[in-house]
Scaffold this motif. Structure first.
Motif, mmCIF file in Angstrom:
data_model
loop_
_atom_site.group_PDB
_atom_site.id
_atom_site.type_symbol
_atom_site.label_atom_id
_atom_site.label_comp_id
_atom_site.label_asym_id
_atom_site.label_seq_id
_atom_site.Cartn_x
_atom_site.Cartn_y
_atom_site.Cartn_z
ATOM 1 N N GLY A 158 0.718 -1.184 0.182
ATOM 2 C CA GLY A 158 0.205 -0.077 0.044
ATOM 3 C C GLY A 158 0.873 1.066 0.002
ATOM 4 N N SER A 159 0.258 2.404 0.126
ATOM 5 C CA SER A 159 0.714 3.800 0.129
ATOM 6 C C SER A 159 0.293 4.667 1.030
ATOM 7 C CB SER A 159 0.779 4.236 -1.228
ATOM 8 O OG SER A 159 -0.618 4.647 -1.560
ATOM 9 N N GLY A 160 -0.220 4.149 1.992
ATOM 10 C CA GLY A 160 -1.169 4.908 3.178
ATOM 11 C C GLY A 160 -0.049 5.815 4.008
ATOM 12 N N SER A 161 0.820 5.124 4.413
ATOM 13 C CA SER A 161 2.081 5.709 5.283
ATOM 14 C C SER A 161 2.487 6.988 4.417
ATOM 15 C CB SER A 161 3.242 4.713 5.522
ATOM 16 O OG SER A 161 2.626 3.569 6.359
ATOM 17 N N GLN A 216 -6.979 6.580 12.832
ATOM 18 C CA GLN A 216 -5.951 5.814 12.084
ATOM 19 C C GLN A 216 -6.930 4.433 11.765
ATOM 20 O OE1 GLN A 216 -3.236 2.947 14.324
ATOM 21 N NE2 GLN A 216 -1.712 4.401 13.335
ATOM 22 N N PRO A 217 -6.723 4.165 10.585
ATOM 23 C CA PRO A 217 -7.526 2.686 10.132
ATOM 24 C C PRO A 217 -6.721 1.550 10.811
ATOM 25 C CG PRO A 217 -6.081 3.436 8.437
ATOM 26 C CD PRO A 217 -5.961 4.472 9.508
ATOM 27 N N LEU A 218 -7.381 0.455 10.597
ATOM 28 C CA LEU A 218 -6.732 -0.895 10.948
ATOM 29 C C LEU A 218 -5.278 -1.064 10.257
ATOM 30 C CD1 LEU A 218 -9.672 -3.390 11.211
ATOM 31 C CD2 LEU A 218 -8.503 -2.302 13.112
ATOM 32 N N GLU A 219 -4.490 -1.773 10.670
ATOM 33 C CA GLU A 219 -3.045 -1.764 10.256
ATOM 34 C C GLU A 219 -3.054 -2.126 8.608
ATOM 35 O OE1 GLU A 219 1.476 -3.225 11.766
ATOM 36 O OE2 GLU A 219 -0.372 -4.325 12.178
ATOM 37 N N ARG A 220 -3.718 -3.321 8.455
ATOM 38 C CA ARG A 220 -3.868 -3.891 7.278
ATOM 39 C C ARG A 220 -4.886 -3.094 6.266
ATOM 40 N NH1 ARG A 220 -1.515 -8.409 5.956
ATOM 41 N NH2 ARG A 220 -0.291 -9.483 7.508
ATOM 42 N N THR A 258 -6.342 2.524 4.010
ATOM 43 C CA THR A 258 -7.430 3.761 3.939
ATOM 44 C C THR A 258 -6.664 5.144 3.770
ATOM 45 O OG1 THR A 258 -9.156 2.588 5.214
ATOM 46 C CG2 THR A 258 -9.405 5.063 4.837
ATOM 47 N N PHE A 259 -5.612 5.331 4.272
ATOM 48 C CA PHE A 259 -4.847 6.717 4.155
ATOM 49 C C PHE A 259 -4.196 6.836 2.607
ATOM 50 C CE2 PHE A 259 -3.873 7.407 8.951
ATOM 51 C CZ PHE A 259 -5.289 8.151 9.248
ATOM 52 N N ALA A 260 -4.360 5.900 1.888
ATOM 53 C CA ALA A 260 -3.750 6.058 0.436
ATOM 54 C C ALA A 260 -4.870 6.839 -0.103
ATOM 55 C CB ALA A 260 -3.875 4.522 -0.003
ATOM 56 N N ASP A 261 -5.861 6.927 0.302
ATOM 57 C CA ASP A 261 -7.033 7.722 -0.205
ATOM 58 C C ASP A 261 -6.860 9.179 -0.220
ATOM 59 O OD1 ASP A 261 -9.459 8.927 -1.165
ATOM 60 O OD2 ASP A 261 -10.733 7.563 -0.147
ATOM 61 N N GLU A 262 -6.497 9.902 -1.070
ATOM 62 C CA GLU A 262 -6.093 11.455 -0.875
ATOM 63 C C GLU A 262 -7.493 12.193 -0.485
ATOM 64 O OE1 GLU A 262 -4.692 12.204 -4.502
ATOM 65 O OE2 GLU A 262 -2.606 11.447 -4.355
ATOM 66 N N ASP A 263 -8.641 11.870 -0.832
ATOM 67 C CA ASP A 263 -9.742 12.473 -0.563
ATOM 68 C C ASP A 263 -10.192 12.282 0.834
ATOM 69 O OD1 ASP A 263 -10.378 13.416 -3.241
ATOM 70 O OD2 ASP A 263 -11.633 11.681 -3.634
ATOM 71 N N ARG A 264 -9.923 11.091 1.440
ATOM 72 C CA ARG A 264 -10.054 10.999 2.914
ATOM 73 C C ARG A 264 -9.183 11.960 3.791
ATOM 74 N NH1 ARG A 264 -12.051 8.131 7.020
ATOM 75 N NH2 ARG A 264 -10.584 7.611 8.672
ATOM 76 N N LEU A 265 -7.950 12.166 3.340
ATOM 77 C CA LEU A 265 -7.024 12.968 4.054
ATOM 78 C C LEU A 265 -7.454 14.385 3.832
ATOM 79 C CD1 LEU A 265 -3.628 11.205 2.734
ATOM 80 C CD2 LEU A 265 -4.639 10.908 5.106
ATOM 81 N N ILE A 266 -8.128 14.830 2.942
ATOM 82 C CA ILE A 266 -8.421 15.922 2.710
ATOM 83 C C ILE A 266 -9.789 16.094 3.518
ATOM 84 C CG2 ILE A 266 -9.571 17.614 1.045
ATOM 85 C CD1 ILE A 266 -7.704 16.738 -0.948
ATOM 86 N N ARG A 267 -10.543 15.355 3.586
ATOM 87 C CA ARG A 267 -11.739 15.466 4.490
ATOM 88 C C ARG A 267 -11.351 15.403 5.970
ATOM 89 N NH1 ARG A 267 -13.818 11.277 0.874
ATOM 90 N NH2 ARG A 267 -13.439 9.856 2.731
ATOM 91 N N CYS A 289 -1.202 20.302 -2.529
ATOM 92 C CA CYS A 289 -0.188 19.759 -2.107
ATOM 93 C C CYS A 289 -0.325 18.370 -1.899
ATOM 94 C CB CYS A 289 0.430 20.457 -0.616
ATOM 95 S SG CYS A 289 1.686 19.753 0.006
ATOM 96 N N VAL A 290 -1.530 18.057 -1.320
ATOM 97 C CA VAL A 290 -1.926 16.471 -1.218
ATOM 98 C C VAL A 290 -1.956 15.717 -2.386
ATOM 99 C CG1 VAL A 290 -3.466 14.893 0.025
ATOM 100 C CG2 VAL A 290 -3.051 17.061 1.093
ATOM 101 N N GLU A 291 -2.668 16.304 -3.238
ATOM 102 C CA GLU A 291 -2.952 15.583 -4.394
ATOM 103 C C GLU A 291 -1.953 15.531 -5.358
ATOM 104 O OE1 GLU A 291 -6.157 18.154 -5.885
ATOM 105 O OE2 GLU A 291 -7.808 17.195 -4.554
ATOM 106 N N ASP A 292 -0.748 16.495 -5.339
ATOM 107 C CA ASP A 292 0.209 16.473 -6.349
ATOM 108 C C ASP A 292 1.304 15.404 -5.569
ATOM 109 O OD1 ASP A 292 -1.029 18.161 -7.876
ATOM 110 O OD2 ASP A 292 -0.034 19.904 -7.491
ATOM 111 N N GLY A 293 1.221 15.325 -4.405
ATOM 112 C CA GLY A 293 2.283 14.288 -3.803
ATOM 113 C C GLY A 293 3.607 15.256 -3.659
ATOM 114 N N THR A 294 3.226 16.551 -3.226
ATOM 115 C CA THR A 294 4.629 17.594 -3.219
ATOM 116 C C THR A 294 5.631 17.172 -2.373
ATOM 117 O OG1 THR A 294 3.048 19.448 -3.651
ATOM 118 C CG2 THR A 294 5.214 19.926 -2.465
#
Length: 259
Positions: A141-144, A171-175, A178-187, A203-208
């Motif tokens: 994944g890529s949530g971290s 924080q979601p369950l370790e497996r 969810t944090f890979a979802d940029e929309d969730r991070l923005i929410r 900044c979030v969407e571009d992975g600055t």
């Protein structure tokens, strides 16, 4: 032998044959259950091993990521990977290496965050946060990385501490990646006053800061640390000290300020 006796013996033989078939079927089911249980145990063990590996820092990560390394505003340290919180002139410094997908990191924050906030606001302690991607590397994944980039974007907006706390609180369950979802991070940014702006979203969407996050994780690996969280006070990992408590840490900080 009478016809009646012959019929009785035939019926008995048939019953025995039926019983043998039942026993064979039962034995077959028993063996299947044993094999099935063994597979489940092996798969469970593999899952545990995966989690341990993810938290042990044993997996390598790419030393580089696409794009230039863009450090967030105010980043400090040898590799420019530390996000400082607190007065720059504080006599005591706590160095924290964290992964936003790491359950142990959440536990640390739940226990120590009130004390750290008290000490930093009093000007007695400076905390330097380093963000890493152990769980991405261990479980996929890529949530971290995505969450760390978003936290760096929050630092650009002067909202790191509040957003950092929101991420661990949600924080979601370790497996669960969810944090890979940029929309969730923005929410989630909506929980921090003034953070959800066009600049933050971009900044979030571009992975600055993605390459900066990769650089931070590389510094973690080069440091030879065993896992997250790694919490250093005066060079000692106090998270590994079973006698450590928020009260004890507070006393250590106060003694450093008196010295």
């Amino acid at each position: 032998m009478s016809e009646k006796n012959r019929e009785g013996k035939r019926t008995a033989r048939e019953r025995m044959a039926v019983e043998r078939e039942k026993q064979k079927a039962a034995e077959k089911r028993r063996r299947a259950l044993i094999v099935g249980a063994s597979v489940v145990c092996v798969l469970g063990l593999a899952a545990v091993i995966g989690v341990v590996a993810a938290n042990s820092g044993g997996d390598d990560t790419e030393s580089e990521s696409a794009g230039p390394v863009v450090a967030p505003s105010g980043a400090l340290g040898k590799d420019g990977t530390a996000i400082p919180v607190g007065e720059p002139g504080a006599k005591a410094t706590l160095t924290v290496w964290e992964d936003f997908r790491c359950p142990a990191c959440k536990s640390f924050e739940q226990v120590y965050s009130p004390t750290l906030r008290e000490l930093t606001e009093a000007g007695q302690l400076k905390v330097e946060y380093h963000l890493v991607t152990l769980i991405d590397n261990g479980l996929g994944g890529s949530g971290s990385r995505t969450a760390a980039n978003a936290a760096a974007c929050a630092q650009d907006a002067g909202k790191f501490t509040a957003y950092h706390d929101v991420l661990f609180e949600n924080q979601p369950l370790e497996r669960d990646d969810t944090f890979a979802d940029e929309d969730r991070l923005i929410r989630l940014a909506g929980k921090v006053d003034g953070l959800d702006t066009p600049a933050f979203r971009s900044c979030v969407e571009d992975g600055t800061h993605n390459s900066w996050v990769a650089k931070s994780h590389e510094a973690f690996q080069k440091g030879g640390f065993g896992g997250t969280p790694t919490v250093l006070f005066d060079g000692k990992n106090i998270y590994e000290d079973r006698s450590m408590t928020p009260e004890k840490l507070k006393q250590m900080v106060q003694e450093a300020n008196e010295g």
